[in-house]
Design a protein around this motif. Structure first.
Motif, PDB file in Angstrom:
ATOM      1  N   PHE A  46       0.828  -1.206   0.000  1.00  0.00           N
ATOM      2  CA  PHE A  46       0.000   0.000   0.000  1.00  0.00           C
ATOM      3  C   PHE A  46       0.860   1.253   0.000  1.00  0.00           C
ATOM      4  CE2 PHE A  46      -3.358  -2.930   1.047  1.00  0.00           C
ATOM      5  CZ  PHE A  46      -4.491  -2.336   0.525  1.00  0.00           C
ATOM      6  N   MET A  47       2.063   1.160   0.548  1.00  0.00           N
ATOM      7  CA  MET A  47       2.966   2.306   0.541  1.00  0.00           C
ATOM      8  C   MET A  47       3.516   2.572  -0.855  1.00  0.00           C
ATOM      9  SD  MET A  47       4.043   4.469   2.887  1.00  0.00           S
ATOM     10  CE  MET A  47       4.266   3.713   4.512  1.00  0.00           C
ATOM     11  N   GLN A  48       3.608   1.536  -1.673  1.00  0.00           N
ATOM     12  CA  GLN A  48       4.232   1.687  -2.989  1.00  0.00           C
ATOM     13  C   GLN A  48       3.265   2.027  -4.108  1.00  0.00           C
ATOM     14  OE1 GLN A  48       7.377  -1.301  -4.020  1.00  0.00           O
ATOM     15  NE2 GLN A  48       6.752  -2.258  -2.101  1.00  0.00           N
ATOM     16  N   VAL A  49       2.038   1.509  -4.061  1.00  0.00           N
ATOM     17  CA  VAL A  49       1.132   1.625  -5.206  1.00  0.00           C
ATOM     18  C   VAL A  49       0.379   2.948  -5.178  1.00  0.00           C
ATOM     19  CG1 VAL A  49      -0.856   0.620  -6.388  1.00  0.00           C
ATOM     20  CG2 VAL A  49       0.872  -0.876  -5.383  1.00  0.00           C
ATOM     21  N   PRO A  50       0.465   3.759  -6.233  1.00  0.00           N
ATOM     22  CA  PRO A  50      -0.207   5.064  -6.281  1.00  0.00           C
ATOM     23  C   PRO A  50      -1.706   4.929  -6.586  1.00  0.00           C
ATOM     24  CG  PRO A  50       0.999   4.694  -8.311  1.00  0.00           C
ATOM     25  CD  PRO A  50       1.292   3.514  -7.433  1.00  0.00           C
ATOM     26  N   ARG A  51      -2.524   5.061  -5.568  1.00  0.00           N
ATOM     27  CA  ARG A  51      -3.969   4.856  -5.744  1.00  0.00           C
ATOM     28  C   ARG A  51      -4.580   5.854  -6.730  1.00  0.00           C
ATOM     29  NH1 ARG A  51      -9.024   5.368  -2.098  1.00  0.00           N
ATOM     30  NH2 ARG A  51     -10.098   3.374  -2.400  1.00  0.00           N
ATOM     31  N   GLU A  52      -3.985   7.041  -6.815  1.00  0.00           N
ATOM     32  CA  GLU A  52      -4.540   8.069  -7.697  1.00  0.00           C
ATOM     33  C   GLU A  52      -4.508   7.644  -9.160  1.00  0.00           C
ATOM     34  OE1 GLU A  52      -0.140   9.098  -7.278  1.00  0.00           O
ATOM     35  OE2 GLU A  52      -1.744   8.332  -5.981  1.00  0.00           O
ATOM     36  N   LEU A  53      -3.631   6.695  -9.511  1.00  0.00           N
ATOM     37  CA  LEU A  53      -3.547   6.230 -10.898  1.00  0.00           C
ATOM     38  C   LEU A  53      -4.800   5.490 -11.329  1.00  0.00           C
ATOM     39  CD1 LEU A  53      -1.747   5.742 -13.450  1.00  0.00           C
ATOM     40  CD2 LEU A  53      -0.949   3.651 -12.335  1.00  0.00           C
ATOM     41  N   PHE A  54      -5.546   4.937 -10.384  1.00  0.00           N
ATOM     42  CA  PHE A  54      -6.630   4.010 -10.687  1.00  0.00           C
ATOM     43  C   PHE A  54      -8.023   4.641 -10.641  1.00  0.00           C
ATOM     44  CE2 PHE A  54      -2.978   1.701  -9.195  1.00  0.00           C
ATOM     45  CZ  PHE A  54      -2.897   0.626 -10.052  1.00  0.00           C
ATOM     46  N   VAL A  55      -8.092   5.957 -10.497  1.00  0.00           N
ATOM     47  CA  VAL A  55      -9.383   6.638 -10.422  1.00  0.00           C
ATOM     48  C   VAL A  55      -9.476   7.689 -11.520  1.00  0.00           C
ATOM     49  CG1 VAL A  55      -9.582   6.243  -7.943  1.00  0.00           C
ATOM     50  CG2 VAL A  55      -8.548   8.363  -8.762  1.00  0.00           C
ATOM     51  N   PRO A  56     -10.711   8.083 -11.901  1.00  0.00           N
ATOM     52  CA  PRO A  56     -10.863   9.143 -12.898  1.00  0.00           C
ATOM     53  C   PRO A  56     -10.230  10.447 -12.421  1.00  0.00           C
ATOM     54  CG  PRO A  56     -12.946   8.004 -12.496  1.00  0.00           C
ATOM     55  CD  PRO A  56     -12.006   7.537 -11.446  1.00  0.00           C
ATOM     56  N   GLU A  57      -9.967  11.324 -13.370  1.00  0.00           N
ATOM     57  CA  GLU A  57      -9.264  12.573 -13.076  1.00  0.00           C
ATOM     58  C   GLU A  57      -9.929  13.375 -11.958  1.00  0.00           C
ATOM     59  OE1 GLU A  57      -5.996  14.875 -13.444  1.00  0.00           O
ATOM     60  OE2 GLU A  57      -6.404  13.112 -14.688  1.00  0.00           O
ATOM     61  N   HIS A  58     -11.257  13.447 -11.958  1.00  0.00           N
ATOM     62  CA  HIS A  58     -11.936  14.278 -10.964  1.00  0.00           C
ATOM     63  C   HIS A  58     -11.859  13.701  -9.556  1.00  0.00           C
ATOM     64  CE1 HIS A  58     -15.118  11.312 -11.783  1.00  0.00           C
ATOM     65  NE2 HIS A  58     -15.653  11.660 -10.636  1.00  0.00           N
ATOM     66  N   LEU A  59     -11.467  12.434  -9.442  1.00  0.00           N
ATOM     67  CA  LEU A  59     -11.352  11.819  -8.120  1.00  0.00           C
ATOM     68  C   LEU A  59      -9.916  11.775  -7.598  1.00  0.00           C
ATOM     69  CD1 LEU A  59     -13.782   8.746  -8.320  1.00  0.00           C
ATOM     70  CD2 LEU A  59     -14.130  10.923  -7.144  1.00  0.00           C
ATOM     71  N   LYS A  60      -8.947  12.181  -8.396  1.00  0.00           N
ATOM     72  CA  LYS A  60      -7.550  12.095  -7.963  1.00  0.00           C
ATOM     73  C   LYS A  60      -7.286  12.865  -6.663  1.00  0.00           C
ATOM     74  CE  LYS A  60      -5.645  11.025 -12.513  1.00  0.00           C
ATOM     75  NZ  LYS A  60      -5.481   9.591 -12.230  1.00  0.00           N
TER      76      LYS A  60
END
Length: 218
Positions: A31-45
């Motif tokens: 969880f420390m390594q994986v960028p969660r923002e990559l997996f959501v639409p732009e408006h949810l980043k």
């Protein structure tokens, strides 16, 4: 305003995951390594690291990080395990599992999401994960049997088609029920007999399908 996603990710791990009785070092590290923002639409980043399920469209969600971490830890996922991630959506759970386990088969029924998941896993060089498109309830027997099966959303029931894909000693984790009464459950294949035990209360959004067959009523 610029979001410091790296700092937000550290805060998510420290304030959401570690405080939810997640102690497995490999899970925490993933969880420390994986960028969660990559997996959501732009408006949810900007909201990517909130402690809640994120609606990514088409009636699908990314599970709240702490709940997902508890499920992975509950499955006792380890470095030698081959995993089936049922309902991977855009691939976040599969990316996490790829850091914890030997190989991940990411199963998704939504074509555009499957495409996105494959792109995201490639971007992150998760070379031990492959995305396949298909019916979630059917699993993916051609790549089984599996050491771990993660069902990444709340369901009414787990079909035999998935349980039959567990290797001897294999574990399936699921969330069964709706709302705050839903329960995370662990299924274990022990010498060909699959048994279930409850782990903890866990509210997740519904995963498409997995409905109980109609019962006969007098």
């Amino acid at each position: 305003m610029t979001i410091d996603h790296a700092r937000a990710r550290v805060n998510m791990v420290d304030c959401q995951i570690r405080t939810s009785d997640v102690t497995d070092a490999a899970t925490i590290g993933a969880f420390m390594q994986v960028p969660r923002e990559l997996f959501v639409p732009e408006h949810l980043k900007p909201l990517a690291y909130l402690d809640e399920d994120l609606d990514i469209g088409h009636d699908r969600y990314l599970a709240a990080p702490a709940q997902l971490a508890r499920l992975i830890q509950g499955a006792q996922a380890g470095p030698d395990d081959i995993v089936l991630d049922v309902g991977c959506a855009t691939g976040y759970s599969s990316a996490i599992l790829s850091h914890v386990c030997s190989f991940v088969v990411a199963l998704e029924s939504n074509g555009p999401f499957a495409t996105q998941a494959a792109e995201h896993l490639s971007t992150l060089e998760c070379d031990n994960a492959v995305v396949v498109e298909g019916d979630l309830e059917a699993g993916y027997a051609s790549e089984g049997p599996f050491d771990v099966i993660l069902v990444a959303g709340a369901v009414e029931t787990i079909p035999d088609s998935l349980l039959d894909q567990l290797r001897e000693g294999g574990r399936l984790v699921s969330v069964e029920g709706t709302g705050n009464s839903a329960m995370a459950c662990l299924w274990i294949n022990d010498d060909g007999v699959v048994s279930k035990r409850r782990l903890f209360n866990c509210a997740l959004p519904r995963l498409p399908g997995f409905s109980r067959p109609p019962a006969f009523v007098f």
